[in-house]
Design a protein around this motif. Structure first.
Motif, PDB file in Angstrom:
ATOM      1  N   VAL A 130       0.877  -1.171   0.000  1.00 49.14           N
ATOM      2  CA  VAL A 130       0.000   0.000   0.000  1.00 49.14           C
ATOM      3  C   VAL A 130       0.915   1.221   0.000  1.00 49.14           C
ATOM      4  O   VAL A 130       1.797   1.349   0.855  1.00 49.14           O
ATOM      5  CB  VAL A 130      -0.927   0.023   1.237  1.00 49.14           C
ATOM      6  CG1 VAL A 130      -1.756   1.292   1.264  1.00 49.14           C
ATOM      7  CG2 VAL A 130      -1.821  -1.205   1.270  1.00 49.14           C
ATOM      8  N   ASP A 131       0.706   2.110  -0.979  1.00 48.97           N
ATOM      9  CA  ASP A 131       1.467   3.361  -1.022  1.00 48.97           C
ATOM     10  C   ASP A 131       0.556   4.461  -1.561  1.00 48.97           C
ATOM     11  O   ASP A 131      -0.642   4.242  -1.757  1.00 48.97           O
ATOM     12  CB  ASP A 131       2.756   3.203  -1.832  1.00 48.97           C
ATOM     13  CG  ASP A 131       2.527   2.799  -3.284  1.00 48.97           C
ATOM     14  OD1 ASP A 131       1.405   2.988  -3.803  1.00 48.97           O
ATOM     15  OD2 ASP A 131       3.472   2.299  -3.910  1.00 48.97           O
ATOM     16  N   SER A 132       1.129   5.625  -1.820  1.00 43.06           N
ATOM     17  CA  SER A 132       0.307   6.763  -2.252  1.00 43.06           C
ATOM     18  C   SER A 132      -0.372   6.521  -3.595  1.00 43.06           C
ATOM     19  O   SER A 132      -1.398   7.132  -3.884  1.00 43.06           O
ATOM     20  CB  SER A 132       1.149   8.041  -2.300  1.00 43.06           C
ATOM     21  OG  SER A 132       2.214   7.894  -3.222  1.00 43.06           O
ATOM     22  N   SER A 133       0.157   5.601  -4.410  1.00 42.89           N
ATOM     23  CA  SER A 133      -0.437   5.351  -5.729  1.00 42.89           C
ATOM     24  C   SER A 133      -1.681   4.468  -5.676  1.00 42.89           C
ATOM     25  O   SER A 133      -2.490   4.502  -6.602  1.00 42.89           O
ATOM     26  CB  SER A 133       0.602   4.722  -6.667  1.00 42.89           C
ATOM     27  OG  SER A 133       0.865   3.381  -6.299  1.00 42.89           O
ATOM     28  N   GLU A 137      -7.678   3.013  -3.355  1.00 41.98           N
ATOM     29  CA  GLU A 137      -8.425   1.879  -3.896  1.00 41.98           C
ATOM     30  C   GLU A 137      -8.937   0.989  -2.766  1.00 41.98           C
ATOM     31  O   GLU A 137     -10.085   0.553  -2.778  1.00 41.98           O
ATOM     32  CB  GLU A 137      -7.546   1.047  -4.836  1.00 41.98           C
ATOM     33  CG  GLU A 137      -7.142   1.747  -6.108  1.00 41.98           C
ATOM     34  CD  GLU A 137      -6.058   0.994  -6.860  1.00 41.98           C
ATOM     35  OE1 GLU A 137      -5.928  -0.243  -6.675  1.00 41.98           O
ATOM     36  OE2 GLU A 137      -5.333   1.644  -7.644  1.00 41.98           O
ATOM     37  N   LYS A 138      -8.069   0.706  -1.809  1.00 44.56           N
ATOM     38  CA  LYS A 138      -8.440  -0.168  -0.686  1.00 44.56           C
ATOM     39  C   LYS A 138      -9.055   0.606   0.459  1.00 44.56           C
ATOM     40  O   LYS A 138      -9.928   0.104   1.165  1.00 44.56           O
ATOM     41  CB  LYS A 138      -7.215  -0.917  -0.171  1.00 44.56           C
ATOM     42  CG  LYS A 138      -6.710  -1.985  -1.086  1.00 44.56           C
ATOM     43  CD  LYS A 138      -5.536  -2.702  -0.446  1.00 44.56           C
ATOM     44  CE  LYS A 138      -4.969  -3.716  -1.377  1.00 44.56           C
ATOM     45  NZ  LYS A 138      -5.433  -5.049  -1.168  1.00 44.56           N
ATOM     46  N   PRO A 140     -10.570   4.237   0.902  1.00 43.05           N
ATOM     47  CA  PRO A 140     -10.964   5.505   0.276  1.00 43.05           C
ATOM     48  C   PRO A 140     -10.685   6.755   1.120  1.00 43.05           C
ATOM     49  O   PRO A 140     -10.453   7.822   0.573  1.00 43.05           O
ATOM     50  CB  PRO A 140     -12.472   5.332   0.036  1.00 43.05           C
ATOM     51  CG  PRO A 140     -12.677   3.862   0.016  1.00 43.05           C
ATOM     52  CD  PRO A 140     -11.652   3.270   0.920  1.00 43.05           C
ATOM     53  N   ASP A 141     -10.683   6.605   2.425  1.00 43.37           N
ATOM     54  CA  ASP A 141     -10.464   7.765   3.294  1.00 43.37           C
ATOM     55  C   ASP A 141      -9.019   7.938   3.725  1.00 43.37           C
ATOM     56  O   ASP A 141      -8.708   8.816   4.532  1.00 43.37           O
ATOM     57  CB  ASP A 141     -11.357   7.658   4.544  1.00 43.37           C
ATOM     58  CG  ASP A 141     -12.830   7.708   4.183  1.00 43.37           C
ATOM     59  OD1 ASP A 141     -13.182   8.447   3.238  1.00 43.37           O
ATOM     60  OD2 ASP A 141     -13.627   7.006   4.831  1.00 43.37           O
ATOM     61  N   LEU A 142      -8.126   7.115   3.198  1.00 47.37           N
ATOM     62  CA  LEU A 142      -6.717   7.178   3.570  1.00 47.37           C
ATOM     63  C   LEU A 142      -5.939   7.907   2.475  1.00 47.37           C
ATOM     64  O   LEU A 142      -5.886   7.459   1.330  1.00 47.37           O
ATOM     65  CB  LEU A 142      -6.150   5.764   3.764  1.00 47.37           C
ATOM     66  CG  LEU A 142      -4.705   5.660   4.204  1.00 47.37           C
ATOM     67  CD1 LEU A 142      -4.494   6.306   5.576  1.00 47.37           C
ATOM     68  CD2 LEU A 142      -4.287   4.191   4.264  1.00 47.37           C
ATOM     69  N   ASN A 143      -5.360   9.015   2.836  1.00 48.46           N
ATOM     70  CA  ASN A 143      -4.575   9.811   1.890  1.00 48.46           C
ATOM     71  C   ASN A 143      -3.125   9.773   2.348  1.00 48.46           C
ATOM     72  O   ASN A 143      -2.738  10.485   3.270  1.00 48.46           O
ATOM     73  CB  ASN A 143      -5.095  11.249   1.850  1.00 48.46           C
ATOM     74  CG  ASN A 143      -4.414  12.069   0.784  1.00 48.46           C
ATOM     75  OD1 ASN A 143      -3.818  11.526  -0.137  1.00 48.46           O
ATOM     76  ND2 ASN A 143      -4.506  13.377   0.909  1.00 48.46           N
TER      77      ASN A 143
END
Length: 190
Positions: A130-133, A137-138, A140-143
């Motif tokens: 999981v990274d910024s790209s 997708e997984k 939605p509220d995580l930036n």
């Protein structure tokens, strides 16, 4: 004062003691001997309690992803038993909601983390980068900032409720003949 004799007395009714009492009661069922678990219950009024157990809380993260091989193996074996313990005791304590670990570019043991990911993948567990790209997708509220990355283990991970887990272990121990004594140990004699 009434004295009782036991073959085995487990002192401490927390996560470790309740598990030990469960296992001892299971393996000694039908053998001549008595098992007891002694430990104070969680005090209802925290200001008046003398003993405060490490299990007096509602949540502990549980996951297989770990950089230490021994902890990873222990976690895998423990998590594999949770549903059986819940079923036998009739007390749920495990929520399988996944686990997300995030680090930044300055993380000192990237190689250890990558090796841990490789090890659990080889054991058949899903573990996704999981990274910024791809974070939205997984999640939605995580930036995520560009310097953050991590791994998501979606199954065989989540959290346990230590209070309920202790109660489940005690219930199984009691069903196998273990006497549960909800008091502090005052004295041990030979």
């Amino acid at each position: 004062v009434q004295f009782k004799m036991y073959s085995v007395v487990v002192v401490g009714g927390g996560m470790i003691g309740s598990s030990a009492a469960k296992w001892i009661a299971q393996i000694s069922e039908g053998i001549d001997g008595r098992v007891a678990l002694v430990g104070e219950s969680e005090p209802q009024n925290k200001e008046e309690g003398e003993i405060f157990g490490a299990w007096f809380d509602e949540g502990r993260i549980t996951r297989v992803l770990d950089r230490n091989d021994a902890w990873r193996l222990l976690a895998e074996k423990s998590i594999a038993r949770y549903r059986d313990i819940e079923e036998r005791a009739g007390i749920p304590f495990y929520e399988e909601v996944g686990f997300l670990s995030l680090v930044d570019d300055t993380f000192k043991d990237k190689e250890g983390l990558e090796n841990a990911v490789k090890a659990i993948r080889q054991s058949g567990y899903q573990c996704d980068l999981v990274d910024s790209s791809n974070s939205r997708e997984k999640f939605p509220d995580l930036n995520l900032a560009d310097e953050l990355f991590g791994y998501h283990q979606p199954d065989n991970s989540g959290y346990i409720n230590p209070r309920d887990m202790v109660n489940a272990q005690k219930a199984i121990a009691a069903s196998k003949g273990c006497e549960i004594i909800n008091e502090a140990v005052k004295e041990i004699t030979k």
